[in-house]
Scaffold this motif. Structure first.
Motif, PDB file in Angstrom:
ATOM      1  N   VAL A 144     -20.575   8.539 -30.951  1.00 40.29           N
ATOM      2  CA  VAL A 144     -21.814   9.215 -30.578  1.00 40.29           C
ATOM      3  C   VAL A 144     -22.988   8.576 -31.310  1.00 40.29           C
ATOM      4  CG1 VAL A 144     -23.125  11.385 -30.815  1.00 40.29           C
ATOM      5  CG2 VAL A 144     -20.789  11.420 -29.898  1.00 40.29           C
ATOM      6  N   PHE A 145     -22.870   8.431 -32.622  1.00 42.77           N
ATOM      7  CA  PHE A 145     -23.977   7.883 -33.405  1.00 42.77           C
ATOM      8  C   PHE A 145     -24.246   6.417 -33.038  1.00 42.77           C
ATOM      9  CE2 PHE A 145     -22.569  11.181 -36.665  1.00 42.77           C
ATOM     10  CZ  PHE A 145     -23.486  12.104 -36.208  1.00 42.77           C
ATOM     11  N   LYS A 146     -23.197   5.690 -32.753  1.00 43.76           N
ATOM     12  CA  LYS A 146     -23.332   4.278 -32.398  1.00 43.76           C
ATOM     13  C   LYS A 146     -23.999   4.099 -31.033  1.00 43.76           C
ATOM     14  CE  LYS A 146     -20.565   0.099 -31.873  1.00 43.76           C
ATOM     15  NZ  LYS A 146     -19.218  -0.435 -31.874  1.00 43.76           N
ATOM     16  N   ASN A 147     -23.725   5.018 -30.098  1.00 41.26           N
ATOM     17  CA  ASN A 147     -24.176   4.842 -28.721  1.00 41.26           C
ATOM     18  C   ASN A 147     -25.284   5.789 -28.279  1.00 41.26           C
ATOM     19  OD1 ASN A 147     -22.255   2.739 -27.837  1.00 41.26           O
ATOM     20  ND2 ASN A 147     -20.755   4.301 -28.393  1.00 41.26           N
ATOM     21  N   ILE A 148     -25.793   6.608 -29.176  1.00 45.42           N
ATOM     22  CA  ILE A 148     -26.778   7.610 -28.760  1.00 45.42           C
ATOM     23  C   ILE A 148     -28.062   6.968 -28.217  1.00 45.42           C
ATOM     24  CG2 ILE A 148     -27.915   8.000 -30.974  1.00 45.42           C
ATOM     25  CD1 ILE A 148     -27.610  11.098 -30.140  1.00 45.42           C
ATOM     26  N   LYS A 149     -28.359   5.778 -28.657  1.00 47.34           N
ATOM     27  CA  LYS A 149     -29.562   5.097 -28.144  1.00 47.34           C
ATOM     28  C   LYS A 149     -29.414   4.779 -26.653  1.00 47.34           C
ATOM     29  CE  LYS A 149     -27.875   0.677 -29.910  1.00 47.34           C
ATOM     30  NZ  LYS A 149     -26.657   1.243 -30.478  1.00 47.34           N
ATOM     31  N   ASP A 150     -28.178   4.751 -26.145  1.00 47.24           N
ATOM     32  CA  ASP A 150     -27.926   4.475 -24.726  1.00 47.24           C
ATOM     33  C   ASP A 150     -27.790   5.742 -23.888  1.00 47.24           C
ATOM     34  OD1 ASP A 150     -27.860   1.725 -25.313  1.00 47.24           O
ATOM     35  OD2 ASP A 150     -25.726   1.845 -25.834  1.00 47.24           O
ATOM     36  N   PHE A 151     -27.926   6.909 -24.524  1.00 44.36           N
ATOM     37  CA  PHE A 151     -27.825   8.176 -23.791  1.00 44.36           C
ATOM     38  C   PHE A 151     -28.951   8.244 -22.768  1.00 44.36           C
ATOM     39  CE2 PHE A 151     -28.916  12.846 -23.730  1.00 44.36           C
ATOM     40  CZ  PHE A 151     -27.854  13.229 -22.919  1.00 44.36           C
ATOM     41  N   ARG A 152     -28.571   8.415 -21.472  1.00 46.08           N
ATOM     42  CA  ARG A 152     -29.548   8.341 -20.374  1.00 46.08           C
ATOM     43  C   ARG A 152     -30.181   9.693 -20.038  1.00 46.08           C
ATOM     44  NH1 ARG A 152     -25.161   5.247 -18.060  1.00 46.08           N
ATOM     45  NH2 ARG A 152     -24.733   7.115 -16.864  1.00 46.08           N
TER      46      ARG A 152
END
Length: 186
Positions: free
Chosen positions: A56-64
């Motif tokens: 979650v923390f690694k990919n949250i910048k990609d949350f659309r």
């Protein structure tokens, strides 16, 4: 300070520690029971949850933002649990649907059971049955979707679900009968 979900997403994507702590505090207690349903032991569920939040923390910048933050995190927890269990699925025999008998019996009462007791029964299922039962009965996936996710046939998904239901009915029935037998002793 309490963040809105949008503020949390923004702050977490910038690596802000306080926001990450807030996100974990807000969602971990909701996600832990999901991880627990897919695991056999508490430690395994904790590992799944920890690994999921790292993702979650690694990919949250990609949350659309095309779904709620909670739903997105839930998907990550489920996928992490599936990845964790996927290698184990092939260690256990899968039953073909043609090998199962169509068992119809009396309706079973679930109201006598607590959430913890029902969870314990689900966790007692063989791994393949447990994963497919969770995906189909609880998460709402269709058998063809489960088959695609787990790289199994749709028939195998259906048979594992039928086997899970059969085992759960048997255990619930046994427990209901034991309760009835104990009540008869008084």
């Amino acid at each position: 300070m309490t963040f809105s979900d949008e503020d949390l997403i923004d702050a977490c994507s910038k690596g802000k520690r306080k926001a990450q702590e807030e996100l974990y505090a807000r969602y971990s207690s909701k996600m832990y029971p999901i991880a627990l349903r897919y695991s056999k032991m508490q430690q395994e569920a904790e590992d799944i949850l920890q690994e999921a939040f790292i993702k979650v923390f690694k990919n949250i910048k990609d949350f659309r933002k095309d779904s709620s933050l909670g739903y997105w995190i839930k998907r990550i927890v489920i996928n992490t649990a599936l990845n964790h269990q996927r290698s184990k699925l092939y260690l256990y025999p899968m039953v073909d649907i043609s090998d199962l008998r169509n068992h119809t019996g009396p309706e079973l009462t679930l109201s006598n059971f607590s959430y913890k007791e029902l969870l314990a029964m689900i966790r007692r299922l063989p791994t393949g049955c447990q994963v497919i039962f969770n995906l189909y009965a609880i998460e709402g996936y269709k058998h063809h979707e489960i088959a695609d996710q787990l790289n199994i046939s749709e028939g195998t998904s259906k048979s594992q679900y039928a086997r899970a239901k059969s085992l759960l009915k048997e255990w619930i029935s046994e427990n209901n009968n034991m309760d009835y037998d104990r009540a008869g002793e008084f």
